[in-house]
Design a protein around this motif. Structure first.
Motif, PDB file in Angstrom:
ATOM      1  N   LYS A  80       1.752   6.620  -6.832  1.00  0.00           N
ATOM      2  CA  LYS A  80       0.393   7.540  -7.248  1.00  0.00           C
ATOM      3  C   LYS A  80       1.160   9.360  -7.046  1.00  0.00           C
ATOM      4  O   LYS A  80       0.886  10.058  -7.613  1.00  0.00           O
ATOM      5  CB  LYS A  80      -0.788   7.495  -6.372  1.00  0.00           C
ATOM      6  CG  LYS A  80      -1.280   6.122  -6.815  1.00  0.00           C
ATOM      7  CD  LYS A  80      -2.771   6.024  -6.078  1.00  0.00           C
ATOM      8  CE  LYS A  80      -3.421   4.728  -6.231  1.00  0.00           C
ATOM      9  NZ  LYS A  80      -4.489   4.494  -5.497  1.00  0.00           N
ATOM     10  N   ILE A  81       1.710   9.223  -5.778  1.00  0.00           N
ATOM     11  CA  ILE A  81       2.311  10.588  -5.812  1.00  0.00           C
ATOM     12  C   ILE A  81       3.508  11.074  -6.680  1.00  0.00           C
ATOM     13  O   ILE A  81       3.455  12.199  -7.082  1.00  0.00           O
ATOM     14  CB  ILE A  81       3.112  10.796  -4.263  1.00  0.00           C
ATOM     15  CG1 ILE A  81       1.765  10.734  -3.038  1.00  0.00           C
ATOM     16  CG2 ILE A  81       3.935  11.943  -3.827  1.00  0.00           C
ATOM     17  CD1 ILE A  81       2.324  10.357  -1.821  1.00  0.00           C
ATOM     18  N   ASN A  82       4.416  10.020  -7.033  1.00  0.00           N
ATOM     19  CA  ASN A  82       5.273  10.331  -8.000  1.00  0.00           C
ATOM     20  C   ASN A  82       4.654  10.596  -9.338  1.00  0.00           C
ATOM     21  O   ASN A  82       5.107  11.619 -10.048  1.00  0.00           O
ATOM     22  CB  ASN A  82       6.281   9.095  -8.180  1.00  0.00           C
ATOM     23  CG  ASN A  82       7.190   9.002  -6.886  1.00  0.00           C
ATOM     24  OD1 ASN A  82       7.413   9.969  -6.315  1.00  0.00           O
ATOM     25  ND2 ASN A  82       7.540   7.665  -6.795  1.00  0.00           N
ATOM     26  N   GLN A 106       0.905  -1.062  -0.223  1.00  0.00           N
ATOM     27  CA  GLN A 106       0.039  -0.133   0.036  1.00  0.00           C
ATOM     28  C   GLN A 106       0.880   1.312   0.040  1.00  0.00           C
ATOM     29  O   GLN A 106       0.488   2.154  -0.544  1.00  0.00           O
ATOM     30  CB  GLN A 106      -0.815  -0.007   1.179  1.00  0.00           C
ATOM     31  CG  GLN A 106      -1.768  -0.879   1.139  1.00  0.00           C
ATOM     32  CD  GLN A 106      -2.914  -1.018   2.386  1.00  0.00           C
ATOM     33  OE1 GLN A 106      -2.628  -0.372   3.393  1.00  0.00           O
ATOM     34  NE2 GLN A 106      -4.261  -2.074   2.547  1.00  0.00           N
ATOM     35  N   ASN A 107       1.835   1.332   0.694  1.00  0.00           N
ATOM     36  CA  ASN A 107       2.900   2.369   0.736  1.00  0.00           C
ATOM     37  C   ASN A 107       3.556   2.479  -0.428  1.00  0.00           C
ATOM     38  O   ASN A 107       3.677   3.751  -0.948  1.00  0.00           O
ATOM     39  CB  ASN A 107       3.923   2.135   2.020  1.00  0.00           C
ATOM     40  CG  ASN A 107       3.390   2.408   3.355  1.00  0.00           C
ATOM     41  OD1 ASN A 107       2.111   2.977   3.366  1.00  0.00           O
ATOM     42  ND2 ASN A 107       4.239   1.692   4.059  1.00  0.00           N
ATOM     43  N   LYS A 108       3.836   1.644  -1.084  1.00  0.00           N
ATOM     44  CA  LYS A 108       4.369   1.714  -2.490  1.00  0.00           C
ATOM     45  C   LYS A 108       3.637   2.264  -3.640  1.00  0.00           C
ATOM     46  O   LYS A 108       3.880   2.964  -4.221  1.00  0.00           O
ATOM     47  CB  LYS A 108       4.860   0.400  -2.996  1.00  0.00           C
ATOM     48  CG  LYS A 108       6.430  -0.306  -2.432  1.00  0.00           C
ATOM     49  CD  LYS A 108       6.850  -1.498  -2.848  1.00  0.00           C
ATOM     50  CE  LYS A 108       7.975  -1.940  -1.948  1.00  0.00           C
ATOM     51  NZ  LYS A 108       8.661  -3.321  -2.501  1.00  0.00           N
ATOM     52  N   ALA A 139       1.773  11.888  -9.801  1.00  0.00           N
ATOM     53  CA  ALA A 139       0.920  13.115  -9.689  1.00  0.00           C
ATOM     54  C   ALA A 139       1.970  14.385  -9.873  1.00  0.00           C
ATOM     55  O   ALA A 139       1.753  15.298 -10.394  1.00  0.00           O
ATOM     56  CB  ALA A 139       0.112  13.329  -8.420  1.00  0.00           C
ATOM     57  N   GLN A 140       3.204  13.912  -8.945  1.00  0.00           N
ATOM     58  CA  GLN A 140       4.184  15.053  -9.165  1.00  0.00           C
ATOM     59  C   GLN A 140       4.602  15.204 -10.486  1.00  0.00           C
ATOM     60  O   GLN A 140       5.094  16.412 -11.042  1.00  0.00           O
ATOM     61  CB  GLN A 140       5.323  14.801  -8.327  1.00  0.00           C
ATOM     62  CG  GLN A 140       6.287  15.770  -8.050  1.00  0.00           C
ATOM     63  CD  GLN A 140       5.744  17.281  -7.724  1.00  0.00           C
ATOM     64  OE1 GLN A 140       5.023  17.083  -6.865  1.00  0.00           O
ATOM     65  NE2 GLN A 140       6.400  18.177  -8.214  1.00  0.00           N
ATOM     66  N   ALA A 141       5.078  14.093 -11.295  1.00  0.00           N
ATOM     67  CA  ALA A 141       5.520  14.179 -12.600  1.00  0.00           C
ATOM     68  C   ALA A 141       4.503  15.040 -13.472  1.00  0.00           C
ATOM     69  O   ALA A 141       4.814  15.836 -14.482  1.00  0.00           O
ATOM     70  CB  ALA A 141       5.739  12.962 -13.331  1.00  0.00           C
ATOM     71  N   VAL A 142       3.259  14.830 -13.472  1.00  0.00           N
ATOM     72  CA  VAL A 142       2.193  15.592 -14.238  1.00  0.00           C
ATOM     73  C   VAL A 142       2.085  16.940 -13.981  1.00  0.00           C
ATOM     74  O   VAL A 142       1.995  17.740 -14.903  1.00  0.00           O
ATOM     75  CB  VAL A 142       0.671  14.864 -14.039  1.00  0.00           C
ATOM     76  CG1 VAL A 142      -0.379  15.730 -14.696  1.00  0.00           C
ATOM     77  CG2 VAL A 142       0.777  13.432 -14.476  1.00  0.00           C
ATOM     78  N   LYS A 143       2.300  17.248 -12.623  1.00  0.00           N
ATOM     79  CA  LYS A 143       2.264  18.697 -12.239  1.00  0.00           C
ATOM     80  C   LYS A 143       3.370  19.396 -12.764  1.00  0.00           C
ATOM     81  O   LYS A 143       3.252  20.463 -13.209  1.00  0.00           O
ATOM     82  CB  LYS A 143       2.255  18.782 -10.715  1.00  0.00           C
ATOM     83  CG  LYS A 143       2.221  20.035  -9.875  1.00  0.00           C
ATOM     84  CD  LYS A 143       2.087  20.016  -8.579  1.00  0.00           C
ATOM     85  CE  LYS A 143       2.272  21.457  -7.863  1.00  0.00           C
ATOM     86  NZ  LYS A 143       2.454  21.342  -6.308  1.00  0.00           N
ATOM     87  N   THR A 144       4.556  18.900 -12.635  1.00  0.00           N
ATOM     88  CA  THR A 144       5.702  19.456 -13.344  1.00  0.00           C
ATOM     89  C   THR A 144       5.723  19.563 -14.729  1.00  0.00           C
ATOM     90  O   THR A 144       6.084  20.678 -15.409  1.00  0.00           O
ATOM     91  CB  THR A 144       7.075  18.479 -12.936  1.00  0.00           C
ATOM     92  OG1 THR A 144       7.198  18.304 -11.596  1.00  0.00           O
ATOM     93  CG2 THR A 144       8.418  18.962 -13.399  1.00  0.00           C
TER      94      THR A 144
END
Length: 88
Positions: free
Chosen positions: A18-20, A11-13, A22-27
């Motif tokens: 998902k955070i990575n 679950q942590n992975k 989302a961050q890539a899309v945001k960047t």
């Protein structure tokens, strides 16, 4: 106990993944937004500068940002003709 630990690790992975993403899309969107703003705020009009040669005679340099090229004219009339042909 090992099963619960394994389940939490996955679950942590998944959350980190998902955070990575989302961050890539945001960047990527931020970079595209910057590029759009630079394009919209870029100068589109020619830049005309009067210069002087080594003998002190004037000439005009025209920088065309659309083509990123410089043009040189010896008279103001040539500058006007250039403007009329390239910017109507």
């Amino acid at each position: 106990m090992a099963l619960n630990s394994y389940s939490l690790t996955n679950q942590n992975k998944a959350s980190a993944s998902k955070i990575n993403i989302a961050q890539a899309v945001k960047t990527a969107l931020a970079n595209k937004g910057r590029a759009v703003m630079q394009f919209l705020s870029a100068r589109r009009e020619p830049v005309i500068t009067q210069r002087f040669d080594l003998q002190g005679c004037p000439y005009w340099e025209i920088y065309n940002p659309a083509t990123q090229q410089n043009y040189y004219c010896l008279t103001e009339t040539e500058v006007l003709i250039w403007l009329e042909t390239h910017y109507r």
